[in-house]
Scaffold this motif. Structure first.
Motif, PDB file in Angstrom:
ATOM      1  N   PRO A  44       0.815  -1.233   0.000  1.00 44.14           N
ATOM      2  CA  PRO A  44       0.000   0.000   0.000  1.00 44.14           C
ATOM      3  C   PRO A  44       0.840   1.270   0.000  1.00 44.14           C
ATOM      4  CG  PRO A  44      -0.839  -1.583   1.601  1.00 44.14           C
ATOM      5  CD  PRO A  44       0.485  -2.102   1.145  1.00 44.14           C
ATOM      6  N   TRP A  45       2.014   1.235   0.608  1.00 41.98           N
ATOM      7  CA  TRP A  45       2.878   2.417   0.646  1.00 41.98           C
ATOM      8  C   TRP A  45       3.404   2.739  -0.744  1.00 41.98           C
ATOM      9  CZ3 TRP A  45       3.187   5.356   4.945  1.00 41.98           C
ATOM     10  CH2 TRP A  45       2.755   4.786   6.140  1.00 41.98           C
ATOM     11  N   LEU A  46       3.724   1.691  -1.507  1.00 40.86           N
ATOM     12  CA  LEU A  46       4.264   1.911  -2.846  1.00 40.86           C
ATOM     13  C   LEU A  46       3.193   2.394  -3.825  1.00 40.86           C
ATOM     14  CD1 LEU A  46       6.655  -1.161  -3.148  1.00 40.86           C
ATOM     15  CD2 LEU A  46       7.192   1.198  -2.482  1.00 40.86           C
ATOM     16  N   SER A  47       1.940   2.328  -3.428  1.00 38.86           N
ATOM     17  CA  SER A  47       0.866   2.870  -4.254  1.00 38.86           C
ATOM     18  C   SER A  47       0.770   4.388  -4.111  1.00 38.86           C
ATOM     19  CB  SER A  47      -0.480   2.246  -3.857  1.00 38.86           C
ATOM     20  OG  SER A  47      -0.463   0.853  -4.082  1.00 38.86           O
ATOM     21  N   HIS A  48       1.408   4.921  -3.073  1.00 35.06           N
ATOM     22  CA  HIS A  48       1.318   6.363  -2.805  1.00 35.06           C
ATOM     23  C   HIS A  48       2.675   7.062  -2.769  1.00 35.06           C
ATOM     24  CE1 HIS A  48      -3.001   6.234  -1.798  1.00 35.06           C
ATOM     25  NE2 HIS A  48      -2.733   5.043  -1.286  1.00 35.06           N
ATOM     26  N   PHE A  49       3.751   6.291  -2.585  1.00 27.70           N
ATOM     27  CA  PHE A  49       5.079   6.889  -2.484  1.00 27.70           C
ATOM     28  C   PHE A  49       6.082   6.090  -3.314  1.00 27.70           C
ATOM     29  CE2 PHE A  49       2.927   7.920   1.499  1.00 27.70           C
ATOM     30  CZ  PHE A  49       3.151   9.292   1.598  1.00 27.70           C
ATOM     31  N   PRO A  50       7.028   6.773  -3.951  1.00 25.89           N
ATOM     32  CA  PRO A  50       8.095   6.040  -4.643  1.00 25.89           C
ATOM     33  C   PRO A  50       9.039   5.429  -3.616  1.00 25.89           C
ATOM     34  CG  PRO A  50       8.521   8.396  -4.703  1.00 25.89           C
ATOM     35  CD  PRO A  50       7.152   8.233  -4.113  1.00 25.89           C
TER      36      PRO A  50
END
Length: 359
Positions: A251-257
């Protein structure tokens, strides 16, 4: 005994005192502004103040003039700070705050996880840096208190100067599904720090902490395995589930590089704290001021402690809950957990581009 003034003379005396005080304030303001003593009222108006008046009205106008030299408290100190925009990590300027006090800003960096990985150590180590202002307690804003709003969150932060960055840490953010979206909504440019540790060791540490608070809980084996004979692991148990780092990372990689996330090794934080903190400082864009001179290894706790670079004063170690001796777990249980985590660890290594050597 001094003669008593008549009411009329008393009013004249008060008027003269008020006028003198007003003139004094006006002259002081003109001197600070580089003004000239014989400046007319039109020139004074040019500074953004009202025209020169007499007596009490002049005193009131000068005190209220935003450019006067009167020692009024800045709005930052007396009222609520301005509401930040959702996509602004911190204000670009704050003319109302006195530089010596700084101002409260939304964090530019957050330690988002993981529990029992070493997040408290990273926070305490990095806050030694003079350009870091860190919140000591965990606000739990993005998982438990989000409905309170960004103003509430920002007011929890310590005051910082323009050259300093604000940091907070709440380890449960990493495993909170809504946290990545909420943090990105606050600021898509915020820097994220994740402190990870061998998931088997982390689970045992997690259980040890819970056991110290609830001595009557079932054994580690009972909680960790659905079937002890077959070695089937219970992934619904939070102590086990947190260690599935690759799963929680998605989920973090869906919002942050991935470049906006920095992963700290909990093991190297113990064996080489200065090396790990050097990388953290690089990630935050800070000069490497927290070095090996700041650390002392406490053999009793099995953990590094902070000391003053000059050698003065006793080392400052983390609390009693840190470095606690782990509960003894059977070798068989440990091996089965290692096998369970192995594919998850490999996927995590590949995703972040870093091998933590937990196998």
């Amino acid at each position: 005994m001094a003669p008593r003034l008549s009411p009329r003379n008393a009013r004249r005396y008060l008027f003269l005192c008020t006028l003198c005080l007003s003139c004094t304030l006006l002259c002081y303001n003109l001197i600070l502004r580089g003004g000239h003593p014989n400046m007319h009222s039109q020139g004074y108006q040019h500074l953004g103040c009202p025209p020169l008046l007499g007596g009490k009205k002049l005193l009131q106008k000068v005190l209220l003039c935003p450019h006067s030299g009167a020692a009024t408290e800045p709005p930052e100190m007396t009222g609520s700070p301005p509401k930040p925009t959702e996509h602004q990590a911190h204000p670009t300027g704050n003319s109302t705050a006195a530089p010596r006090y700084g101002h409260k800003r939304l964090p530019q960096a957050i330690i988002v996880g993981v529990k029992k990985g070493g997040t408290r150590a990273v926070l305490e180590f990095i806050r030694v840096h003079p350009e870091v202002r860190a919140m000591g307690t965990e606000p739990h804003f993005f998982d438990r208190n989000y409905e309170r709003g960004l103003d509430w969150y920002r007011n929890l932060m310590p005051r910082s100067l323009d050259h300093q960055i604000t940091v907070e840490k709440t380890p449960s953010y990493f495993v909170t599904r809504e946290a990545p979206r909420r943090i990105s909504h606050m600021s898509p440019r915020v820097k994220l720090i994740v402190v990870v540790r061998n998931p088997v060791t982390r689970a045992i540490s997690d259980y040890t902490q819970t056991l110290s608070k609830k001595p009557d809980i079932p054994s580690f084996s009972e909680l960790a395995f659905l079937n002890r004979t077959s070695g089937e692991v219970d992934t619904s148990w939070n102590a086990i589930r947190i260690g599935l780092y690759a799963l929680h990372l998605q989920p973090w990689l869906s919002h942050f590089p991935i470049s906006q996330m920095h992963f700290v090794s909990g093991e190297r934080l113990i064996t080489d704290p200065s090396g790990e903190m050097a990388r953290v400082q690089d990630f935050l864009g800070l000069k490497r001021l927290v070095t090996e001179k700041h650390f002392y290894f406490n053999k009793t706790k099995g953990f590094p402690c902070l000391k003053k670079p000059g050698g003065g004063g006793a080392p400052r170690c983390l609390g009693k809950s840190k470095g606690r001796a782990h509960v003894q777990i059977t070798t068989e249980d440990i091996e089965q957990l290692r096998e369970f985590y192995r594919p998850h660890n490999i996927k995590f290594y590949e995703t972040v581009g870093q091998d933590f050597h937990w196998e």
